[in-house]
Design an enzyme around this catalytic site. Structure first.
Site, short mmCIF file in Angstrom:
data_model
loop_
_atom_site.label_atom_id
_atom_site.label_comp_id
_atom_site.label_asym_id
_atom_site.label_seq_id
_atom_site.Cartn_x
_atom_site.Cartn_y
_atom_site.Cartn_z
N HIS A 108 45.38 48.51 42.26
CA HIS A 108 45.72 47.30 42.24
C HIS A 108 47.17 47.25 41.31
O HIS A 108 47.36 47.87 40.36
CB HIS A 108 44.77 46.18 41.63
CG HIS A 108 44.62 46.40 40.13
ND1 HIS A 108 45.19 45.78 39.53
CD2 HIS A 108 43.38 46.98 39.72
CE1 HIS A 108 44.64 46.01 37.94
NE2 HIS A 108 43.66 46.82 38.22
N ASP A 142 46.42 49.46 33.17
CA ASP A 142 45.49 49.04 34.01
C ASP A 142 46.43 47.99 35.02
O ASP A 142 46.71 47.05 34.75
CB ASP A 142 44.46 48.39 33.29
CG ASP A 142 43.56 47.77 34.14
OD1 ASP A 142 43.23 47.81 35.37
OD2 ASP A 142 42.54 46.96 33.64
N GLU A 144 44.00 41.73 41.77
CA GLU A 144 42.69 42.34 41.41
C GLU A 144 42.13 41.53 40.11
O GLU A 144 40.84 41.14 39.91
CB GLU A 144 42.82 43.67 41.13
CG GLU A 144 41.31 44.57 41.05
CD GLU A 144 41.08 44.58 39.61
OE1 GLU A 144 39.83 45.05 39.16
OE2 GLU A 144 41.82 44.22 38.42
N GLU A 145 43.01 41.16 39.06
CA GLU A 145 42.82 40.72 37.92
C GLU A 145 42.30 39.25 37.93
O GLU A 145 41.81 38.49 37.07
CB GLU A 145 43.72 40.98 36.83
CG GLU A 145 44.37 42.16 36.72
CD GLU A 145 43.27 43.10 35.75
OE1 GLU A 145 42.15 42.33 35.60
OE2 GLU A 145 43.41 44.36 35.50
N HIS A 185 42.94 45.85 28.51
CA HIS A 185 43.30 44.71 28.58
C HIS A 185 43.98 44.20 27.34
O HIS A 185 43.81 43.27 26.96
CB HIS A 185 41.93 43.93 28.94
CG HIS A 185 41.67 43.60 30.38
ND1 HIS A 185 40.95 42.67 30.96
CD2 HIS A 185 42.11 44.52 31.34
CE1 HIS A 185 41.03 42.93 32.12
NE2 HIS A 185 41.56 44.04 32.57
#
Length: 337
Positions: free
Chosen positions: A61, A168, A200-201, A307
């Protein structure tokens, strides 16, 4: 560009909401090695033709955790909401960029310890205001709904470890670009589709229509997962520098997981395993139930401080991920299983 340079370039760009700089950059980098196209929402697709109609889809992603402005006051302070799983504990004093009519630098407010009454508790992101120092001019440049991203630039740490924002899942995006580079010109047993999916998040919104478009025979969701660190149980994480993490879970296709392990051992490629009891929390969950169902697995780069804007990975793990994906593809995957 080597894989670290690719990662740093992708980390410095943003892809959240209507901000698509990282998507455009990833498209340009991937286009050097295979045929590419973009969807309306700038999900990036790349294709390498193989000798059969069988297709492996590799997904990473492209989007990142971010914030969105919910209020702008006349003193130049902003209220934001999270767009993704922000670790609120890390926000006070962090520098960010507000993507308004022009880019605006801002800082999350932090109460000096001399003036605070005991230890501050930050359970709600809306309680931590953003300071633009613009005063009333903030209302001219910033609107409700504008995207806010971290401003941290990537940096090298000791040895092969690096830190930065949006690793990420830019680490996996960089891996897939490197895989495309290595496979270009090779005689492939099947088609390989590279997907840099959006959203995706925000609940894995982008990969399902992407998988519907590709209609793969099998898929591997390449992501990051929890790396070892202070206060984390060894049972809940992988170790930085020990290779990529091959996923095993009831919702995953065990034949892909086992073939990845076999390929790693036959080629002396470092790897780790990651066992999940139910869903994986990755795009694999959505890909596996697309159309009539897709055989799917996960393969992840271990990462610390997930994150946050100071995520840490080991470049050697990224190299191992690339090595194993290339060997897996050239061996035929599970096409004949």
């Amino acid at each position: 560009m080597n894989i670290k340079d690719i990662l740093f370039s992708l980390s410095s760009a943003d892809a959240a909401g209507n901000i698509k700089d990282a998507s455009t950059l990833a498209f340009d980098l991937l286009s050097e090695h295979c045929e590419t196209e973009k969807s309306d929402n700038l999900t990036v697709f790349g294709f390498l033709k193989g000798e059969s109609d069988y297709t492996l889809m590799l997904d990473a992603h492209i989007d990142q955790i971010a914030m969105v402005v919910t209020d702008v006051d006349s003193n130049g302070f902003l209220t934001v909401s999270n767009a993704g799983g922000i670790d609120v504990r890390t926000l006070p004093s962090r520098r960010v960029t507000v993507h308004g009519k022009e880019k605006v630098s801002a800082v999350f407010c932090s109460t000096p310890p001399h003036l605070s009454k005991g230890e501050a508790e930050y359970g709600d992101i809306s309680a931590i205001k953003l300071d633009t120092c613009l005063g009333a001019k903030a209302t001219e440049l910033i609107n409700i709904g504008d995207i806010v991203t971290f401003s941290t630039e990537p940096a090298e740490l000791c040895g092969s470890k690096v830190t930065g924002k949006s690793f990420d899942d830019r680490a996996a995006v960089a891996c897939l670009i490197e895989v495309a580079k290595r496979l270009k010109g090779e005689k492939l047993p099947f088609n390989v589709a590279f997907v840099f999916s959006d959203g995706e998040e925000l609940g894995m919104r982008g990969v399902r229509p992407a998988a519907f478009k590709v209609n793969p025979s099998e898929a591997i969701a390449v992501d990051v997962s929890f790396g070892d660190g202070i206060g984390i149980s060894e049972d809940e994480c992988g170790k930085l520098g020990k290779g990529g993490m091959i996923g095993f879970a009831p919702c995953l296709d065990s034949s892909i997981s086992k073939k990845l392990v076999k390929t790693a051992e036959e080629n002396n490629i470092p790897y780790q395993t990651e066992v999940m009891g139910r869903s994986t929390g990755t795009n694999a969950d959505m890909v596996s139930i697309t159309r009539e169902g897709v055989r799917t697995c996960t393969f992840s780069v271990p990462l610390r401080n997930m994150h946050t804007d100071t995520e840490i990975i080991d470049i050697n793990d990224m190299e191992s991920v690339c090595d194993l994906l290339c060997s897996y593809i050239l061996s035929g995957g599970v096409m004949n299983d």
